[in-house]
Scaffold this motif. Sequence first.
Motif, PDB file in Angstrom:
ATOM      1  N   THR A 129      -9.207   2.797   0.234  1.00 59.88           N
ATOM      2  CA  THR A 129      -8.402   1.842  -0.540  1.00 59.88           C
ATOM      3  C   THR A 129      -7.916   0.698   0.340  1.00 59.88           C
ATOM      4  OG1 THR A 129      -7.669   3.565  -2.078  1.00 59.88           O
ATOM      5  CG2 THR A 129      -6.346   1.560  -1.960  1.00 59.88           C
ATOM      6  N   GLN A 130      -7.446   1.014   1.528  1.00 59.20           N
ATOM      7  CA  GLN A 130      -7.000  -0.042   2.433  1.00 59.20           C
ATOM      8  C   GLN A 130      -8.164  -0.940   2.835  1.00 59.20           C
ATOM      9  OE1 GLN A 130      -5.153   1.246   6.138  1.00 59.20           O
ATOM     10  NE2 GLN A 130      -3.979  -0.660   6.304  1.00 59.20           N
ATOM     11  N   ARG A 173      -7.573   4.678   4.760  1.00 61.77           N
ATOM     12  CA  ARG A 173      -8.579   5.181   3.831  1.00 61.77           C
ATOM     13  C   ARG A 173      -9.298   4.037   3.120  1.00 61.77           C
ATOM     14  NH1 ARG A 173      -4.672  10.142   2.138  1.00 61.77           N
ATOM     15  NH2 ARG A 173      -5.622  11.708   3.521  1.00 61.77           N
ATOM     16  N   ASP A 206     -13.654   7.525   3.338  1.00 61.42           N
ATOM     17  CA  ASP A 206     -12.448   7.870   4.093  1.00 61.42           C
ATOM     18  C   ASP A 206     -12.806   8.493   5.434  1.00 61.42           C
ATOM     19  OD1 ASP A 206     -10.989   7.024   1.920  1.00 61.42           O
ATOM     20  OD2 ASP A 206     -10.405   9.023   1.259  1.00 61.42           O
ATOM     21  N   LEU A 266       0.829  -1.198   0.000  1.00 68.06           N
ATOM     22  CA  LEU A 266       0.000   0.000   0.000  1.00 68.06           C
ATOM     23  C   LEU A 266       0.866   1.251   0.000  1.00 68.06           C
ATOM     24  CD1 LEU A 266      -2.473  -1.280   2.727  1.00 68.06           C
ATOM     25  CD2 LEU A 266      -3.015  -1.026   0.301  1.00 68.06           C
ATOM     26  N   GLU A 314      -0.193   7.136   1.483  1.00 66.23           N
ATOM     27  CA  GLU A 314      -1.424   7.919   1.449  1.00 66.23           C
ATOM     28  C   GLU A 314      -2.684   7.064   1.378  1.00 66.23           C
ATOM     29  OE1 GLU A 314       0.503   8.330  -2.749  1.00 66.23           O
ATOM     30  OE2 GLU A 314       1.142   8.058  -0.657  1.00 66.23           O
ATOM     31  N   GLU A 315      -2.526   5.747   1.192  1.00 67.77           N
ATOM     32  CA  GLU A 315      -3.690   4.853   1.164  1.00 67.77           C
ATOM     33  C   GLU A 315      -4.034   4.299   2.540  1.00 67.77           C
ATOM     34  OE1 GLU A 315      -3.434   3.041  -3.364  1.00 67.77           O
ATOM     35  OE2 GLU A 315      -2.236   2.086  -1.784  1.00 67.77           O
TER      36      GLU A 315
END
Length: 368
Positions: free
Chosen positions: A135-136, A133, A217, A126, A129-130
């Motif tokens: 995306t994670q 949020r 997020d 990852l 910046e992920e």
Amino acid sequence: MPATSVGVFKIATSGPGDVSGLMSLISSGTIDPKSILAILGKTEGNGGVNDFTREYAVAALCTALAPHLNLPPHDVEQRIAFVMSGGTEGVLSPHVTVFTRRTVEARPDGRSGKRLSIGMAQTRDLLPEELGRATQITETATAVKAAMADAGISDPADVHFVQIKCPLLTSDRIAAAAARGSKTTTTSAYASMAYSLGASALGVAVALGEIAPGIRDEDVLRRYDLFSKVASTSSGIELMHNVVIVLGNSTSSASEFEIGHAVMKDAIDAAAVMAALNSVGLGTTPQSSRELVNVFAKAEASPDGSVRGFRHTMLEDTDISATRHARAAVGGLLAGLAGNGAVYVSGGAEHQGPAGGGPVAAIARLSS
């Protein structure tokens, strides 16, 4: 029909670099090193960003296991999932729990029903910046489903504990994101632990259908009504991806073990711990044919500053972090009910059970 046989071994350690107990079991033939799938451990560090006992323990284990696996030490982590949780405050005792898995021709006579099964998967690396949020969350949900398939579990109701090791932010990682023109969730390495833990737990909840997908997020560390009843997440600086270990029961397993769980509503919820023990036949009237192997739980200081209407000071102590207070409190509760201090209690339960509480799971050995 072929089946999988899962083994569970709890081994006391004298320090984060102590591998003698595991090596002894390998030397005696009790454990085949090639069958080791995952190792969960408690180390006597502070559980914070600078807790290097976790990395030290993993390095020691990799170095010791490498010759047995015909691999260089740095490749052992690609084969075995290591999750080290720092912090053995109070009566908690340092130890590792080793999970093995091998294929057998068929179930032994007398073993029926669903038995302990284990599966492993991991996300891609990852970006800083992920972390914390959506995306994670999404990447974790995908990995949880892959780990369920690896464990031979199709029904989410058969999943009783999902252990995840996830990354956190460091100053270098924050700077790297900034150099790309990206902003991280926080510029605090310590605060990033909570964001990564929370997003990973929400990924488990999405995968198991505990909550609907589409988490934003801004929901992370704010919508505490969103949580998983079986997620246990632990962060560290030693990786940039999520390692996912799914523990549950499956008809495809020939294991002599069984796992069950309950959800603690707060740090003193003894009834929930007993419910978890009862789920594997080890409650107030334990079955003589069963033996407790280990208990796994999450712990956190209730964010509203109280437990059952009484004020606690864990969040206001500037000498000892709240996570250390919580591990000691829940560790004492579990140790008293389990009968020993070698229990796995991990601090920081963001989105892991209701706020101030957390999941608790128990594994029992069955005689037949």
